[in-house]
Design a protein around this motif. Structure first.
Motif: not given
Length: 412
Positions: A307-312
């Motif tokens: 998981s990355t901190p960017l939102t999908t």
């Protein structure tokens, strides 16, 4: 006891039992020989470096971070499976597929930990009229768009699923799927899922929180899905058109174990049209599409597997139900052979907010540029390098993701 009579009774019966056992064994062997049973799989492992960033805004504070490590399934999802068929006559057969995804870097199951989560189907097929398939399988936008994308809807952000959510690894449960036979290069298909098992966010409904897949008694109480496609392939030319629609669950559970009626009336829909032509010296492809009243399967940044901190775009759910939310998608790709064993992969894709989303200043048009090189070491093993850069990632303004890596893939 009359020993002679005992021997006369027992010995023939032993011979009879042994004969029947041998006959059953031979019958089973003949049956297995008549059936077609194949075990297969792919192991794809890669080392990567990923950097993500985003300016501060209403979505949260500023982000800037990087990660290096190992991931699975960059060019192909790692998997193993068993497939087979048994002829019922000259024209009819029964076919099955059991396919399990694997996160090869740690040995865990893919597709959320499901056993045979990639595919679990049984089908009745006719050589002329096509097949009727039952079970868990990919929707048509996903399975049919794979040959058009240089990265085969893999490579995480490099695959076209990062913009075309309806083709981004969508696998509904309980899918009844008809696929026609090939008629002069044309094939038509349509499927319906009685209960997709997808998670959802129903924006502007009684709850904006993530709702897991449901298993209520009553078909309309669960999320359902329609998928349809028409494709053509002859010579170097391939054409494709697909349509998908998801119908929201009429109710969902609350945190206290009660059920609440779903008042959200959105029906997310998506269509796409694709074309490709293989000139031998280069294969080029293009695709265009639109999504209405929501979003499908937003793609995480980077190389996948973490998981990355960017939102999908779908805000962490499989499907976002949001009336008036629209987007347009575009992509171009090229696969260029380099010598007898290598090929270059080039891809550009765009995801553009439209409709009610266009007025949101926190959203902007996503552009992703990707390139890769694959070299075949043998018929079943290749090595590769790839890189990808995404700007306004998943349409969130100033969100950026850069990833580079190298890996090895083996088919068995």
């Amino acid at each position: 006891m009359n020993t002679t009579k005992y021997i006369k009774f027992v010995v023939p019966h032993c011979i009879l039992v042994a004969t029947l056992g041998l006959a059953a064994t031979l019958a089973t062997s003949v049956s297995m020989a008549a059936s077609n049973l194949t075990m297969y799989g792919i192991i794809d492992l890669s080392l990567y470096y990923n950097h993500v960033s985003r300016d501060a805004g209403s979505w949260g504070p500023a982000i800037s971070g990087s990660q290096a490590g190992m991931t699975s399934g960059v060019l192909s999802g790692s998997r193993w499976g068993i497939k087979g068929s048994e002829p019922l006559s000259d024209q009819w057969s029964v076919q099955f597929v059991l396919e399990e995804g694997v996160n090869a870097q740690n040995g865990s199951l893919g597709q959320g930990g499901l056993g045979f989560g990639r595919q679990s189907t049984l089908a009745i097929a006719n050589n002329r009229w096509g097949s009727v398939q039952f079970g868990r399988a990919a929707n048509l936008a996903y399975s049919y768009l794979v040959p058009f994308d240089p990265f085969s809807i893999s490579g995480s952000q490099a695959g076209w699923g990062a913009s075309f959510g309806s083709a981004n690894g969508v696998r509904p449960n309980n899918l009844l799927l008809y696929q026609s036979g090939n008629m002069y290069g044309w094939q038509a298909s349509v499927g319906y899922s009685f209960n997709t098992g997808f998670s959802a966010i129903y924006a502007n409904g009684p709850s904006n929180t993530l709702q897991p897949g449901t298993q209520f008694f009553g078909t309309s109480a669960n999320m359902r899905m329609l998928t349809a496609a028409l494709r053509y392939s002859r010579g170097g030319l391939a054409l494709l058109a697909t349509y998908d629609a998801v119908y929201g669950a009429s109710q969902f559970a609350t945190g206290t174990g009660q059920t609440v009626a779903n008042t959200n009336q959105a029906t997310p829909k998506a269509w796409l049209a694709a074309a490709s032509y293989d000139f031998k010296v280069v294969k080029v492809s293009a695709v265009i599409g639109q999504t209405f009243d929501g979003a499908f399967f937003g793609q995480g940044a980077g190389a996948g597997g973490y998981s990355t901190p960017l939102t999908t775009f779908s805000e962490g759910s499989n499907v976002l139900f949001a009336q008036g939310a629209k987007s347009s998608q575009y992509a171009l790709g090229a696969t260029i052979p380099v010598g007898p064993q290598g090929r270059v992969l080039l891809s550009w894709q765009m995801l553009q907010p439209t409709g009610a989303l266009k007025a949101n200043t926190e959203l902007a048009t996503q552009n992703i540029f990707s390139a890769g090189y694959v070299y075949n070491l043998s018929k079943r093993t290749d090595v590769y390098v790839w890189g990808s850069y995404g700007n306004n990632y998943q349409t969130f303004s100033t969100a950026r993701s850069s990833v580079v890596g190298t890996g090895v893939r083996h088919f068995f």
